[in-house]
Design a protein around this motif. Structure first.
Motif, mmCIF file in Angstrom:
data_model
loop_
_atom_site.group_PDB
_atom_site.id
_atom_site.type_symbol
_atom_site.label_atom_id
_atom_site.label_comp_id
_atom_site.label_asym_id
_atom_site.label_seq_id
_atom_site.Cartn_x
_atom_site.Cartn_y
_atom_site.Cartn_z
ATOM 1 N N LYS A 14 0.806 -1.220 0.000
ATOM 2 C CA LYS A 14 0.000 0.000 0.000
ATOM 3 C C LYS A 14 0.838 1.268 0.000
ATOM 4 N N SER A 15 2.137 1.157 0.303
ATOM 5 C CA SER A 15 3.008 2.322 0.209
ATOM 6 C C SER A 15 3.335 2.683 -1.233
ATOM 7 N N HIS A 16 2.971 1.801 -2.175
ATOM 8 C CA HIS A 16 3.295 2.048 -3.584
ATOM 9 C C HIS A 16 2.096 1.912 -4.517
ATOM 10 N N TRP A 17 1.019 1.275 -4.068
ATOM 11 C CA TRP A 17 -0.203 1.171 -4.885
ATOM 12 C C TRP A 17 -1.389 1.145 -3.928
ATOM 13 N N ASP A 18 -2.328 2.021 -4.143
ATOM 14 C CA ASP A 18 -3.449 2.197 -3.224
ATOM 15 C C ASP A 18 -4.510 1.121 -3.435
ATOM 16 N N PHE A 253 26.945 0.371 -16.542
ATOM 17 C CA PHE A 253 26.365 -0.756 -15.828
ATOM 18 C C PHE A 253 25.219 -1.374 -16.631
ATOM 19 N N ASP A 254 24.842 -2.596 -16.251
ATOM 20 C CA ASP A 254 23.603 -3.187 -16.751
ATOM 21 C C ASP A 254 22.478 -2.628 -15.882
ATOM 22 N N VAL A 255 21.692 -1.742 -16.446
ATOM 23 C CA VAL A 255 20.751 -0.954 -15.652
ATOM 24 C C VAL A 255 19.318 -1.456 -15.828
ATOM 25 N N THR A 256 18.684 -1.746 -14.704
ATOM 26 C CA THR A 256 17.247 -1.969 -14.670
ATOM 27 C C THR A 256 16.609 -0.686 -14.159
ATOM 28 N N VAL A 257 15.731 -0.111 -14.965
ATOM 29 C CA VAL A 257 15.037 1.106 -14.565
ATOM 30 C C VAL A 257 13.606 0.761 -14.181
ATOM 31 N N THR A 258 13.215 1.178 -12.987
ATOM 32 C CA THR A 258 11.849 0.988 -12.522
ATOM 33 C C THR A 258 11.039 2.231 -12.866
ATOM 34 N N PHE A 259 9.954 2.048 -13.600
ATOM 35 C CA PHE A 259 9.050 3.136 -13.929
ATOM 36 C C PHE A 259 7.882 3.106 -12.943
ATOM 37 N N CYS A 260 7.687 4.190 -12.197
ATOM 38 C CA CYS A 260 6.614 4.189 -11.200
ATOM 39 C C CYS A 260 6.321 5.618 -10.746
ATOM 40 N N PHE A 261 5.402 5.747 -9.808
ATOM 41 C CA PHE A 261 4.986 6.977 -9.140
ATOM 42 C C PHE A 261 4.075 7.834 -10.022
ATOM 43 N N THR A 262 2.806 7.795 -9.713
ATOM 44 C CA THR A 262 1.801 8.548 -10.460
ATOM 45 C C THR A 262 1.884 10.032 -10.116
ATOM 46 N N THR A 273 0.696 6.902 -5.201
ATOM 47 C CA THR A 273 0.288 5.492 -5.175
ATOM 48 C C THR A 273 -1.001 5.232 -5.940
ATOM 49 N N SER A 274 -1.616 6.276 -6.436
ATOM 50 C CA SER A 274 -2.925 6.132 -7.077
ATOM 51 C C SER A 274 -2.829 5.510 -8.462
ATOM 52 N N ALA A 275 -3.844 4.748 -8.809
ATOM 53 C CA ALA A 275 -3.998 4.356 -10.212
ATOM 54 C C ALA A 275 -4.207 5.618 -11.044
ATOM 55 N N PRO A 276 -3.684 5.647 -12.260
ATOM 56 C CA PRO A 276 -3.812 6.866 -13.068
ATOM 57 C C PRO A 276 -5.213 7.055 -13.629
ATOM 58 N N LEU A 277 -5.541 8.298 -13.917
ATOM 59 C CA LEU A 277 -6.804 8.601 -14.578
ATOM 60 C C LEU A 277 -6.867 7.929 -15.947
#
Length: 323
Positions: A14-18, A253-262, A273-277
């Motif tokens: 819940k700290s990252h997705w509501d 480096f071998d980079v893993t990029v995390t895409f997140c945060f609305t 943490t909200s789902a997008p419109l």
């Protein structure tokens, strides 16, 4: 500059997705599938990873499978902190991995595992040694969290903050380096496990630790790095300048990029943490970043019959350090 794209971070936390907005994770499933397909269309060679789940929950992974999300991914990821937050013991790591293997045939990445020095540095040192014994060679990728302690003047990304008691303050002591860059006891032990172990380091917007972090990771023999690019930060002034600086710094480096945060103004609720419109807007952000930092390279056979080499004809577009 990107080896893998991770779609969101800890979607079952819940700290990252509501979960009040999306209690069955249907909106998340749709958003992540759209993003994965858009990334694949732009660069089919880029590894797509379902954001690391925390807690490690085979029922959640099964839900993603039932929604068809895993059909669009190349790997799944889990996060575990049994000495700090999880309600299981460190020796249960193999069982936790097998629980996820029972749900999916996809490669499993432990994209965050770590131990805080909240109580004592010796705890982190022992935990690192035991984690290496339990996970090295048992999963497709393992990345230690993290390089630096979180600065005390910054806010940890967790929903309940100080109401969590000591659990909240453990967020500030996860590094193998202190906030000021001084090494902890576990630093030398970590170097014994590279390059098999990678590192996780989240960089805040215009983070002053970037160059020093790169120097430390090279010194430690790190090959695999996981970090993030924030959709919310994309709306800040000079966002692309900062993204460019970060990605160019990590280019070795071998980079893993995390895409997140609305972004607050693009969520069903004004919170990261909200789902997008509009779910497609997250996919568009992912594509913009992939196009900028991991554009597809188009190949064709060399004109020389005697030369087996293949030559690059073009890329999606040229990219300079700034736009």
């Amino acid at each position: 500059m990107i080896e893998a794209a991770m779609i969101w971070n800890e979607p079952n936390n819940k700290s990252h997705w509501d979960p009040q907005i999306d209690p069955e994770w249907q909106l998340f499933a749709n958003m992540s599938t759209l993003a994965a397909d858009a990334i694949a269309a732009l660069n089919p060679n880029l590894t797509k990873v379902l954001g690391g789940i925390s807690p490690i929950d085979p029922a959640f992974m099964g839900r993603m499978k039932d929604y068809g999300v895993l059909d669009h991914m190349d790997a799944v990821a889990v996060h575990g902190f049994p000495l700090d937050w999880n309600l299981w013991q460190i020796d249960e790591w193999p069982d936790k991995i097998e629980e996820i293997r029972s749900v999916t045939h996809l490669p499993i990445w432990v994209s965050e595992v770590g131990v805080s020095t909240f109580g004592a540095e010796e705890v982190q040192l022992w935990g690192l040694k035991r984690t290496a014994e339990l996970l090295k060679g048992k999963v497709e990728r393992c990345q230690w969290y993290s390089l630096y302690d979180l600065p005390q003047e910054w806010e940890a990304t967790t929903r309940h903050r100080e109401a969590e008691g000591s659990s909240y303050y453990r967020h500030y002591h996860m590094g193998i380096l202190r906030q000021d860059g001084r090494p902890k006891l576990a630093l030398e032990e970590f170097a014994r496990h590279t390059p098999e172990f990678g590192l996780v380091q989240w960089f805040h917007f215009e983070d002053p630790r970037l160059e020093e972090a790169v120097a430390w990771m090279k010194r430690l023999g790190v090959k695999s790095v996981r970090t993030g690019l924030s959709w919310a930060d994309r709306f800040r002034p000079d966002a692309l300048d900062w993204f460019d600086r970060q990605m160019f710094a990590l280019a070795d480096f071998d980079v893993t990029v995390t895409f997140c945060f609305t972004p607050e103004h693009r969520g069903l609720a004004p919170h990261h943490t909200s789902a997008p419109l509009v779910a497609e807007e997250f996919a568009e952000f992912c594509c913009e970043m992939v196009d900028r930092y991991a554009p597809r390279q188009h190949f064709a056979p060399s004109q020389s019959a005697s030369a087996p080499e293949r030559v690059i004809l073009s890329t999606t577009r040229p990219m300079g350090p700034r736009e």
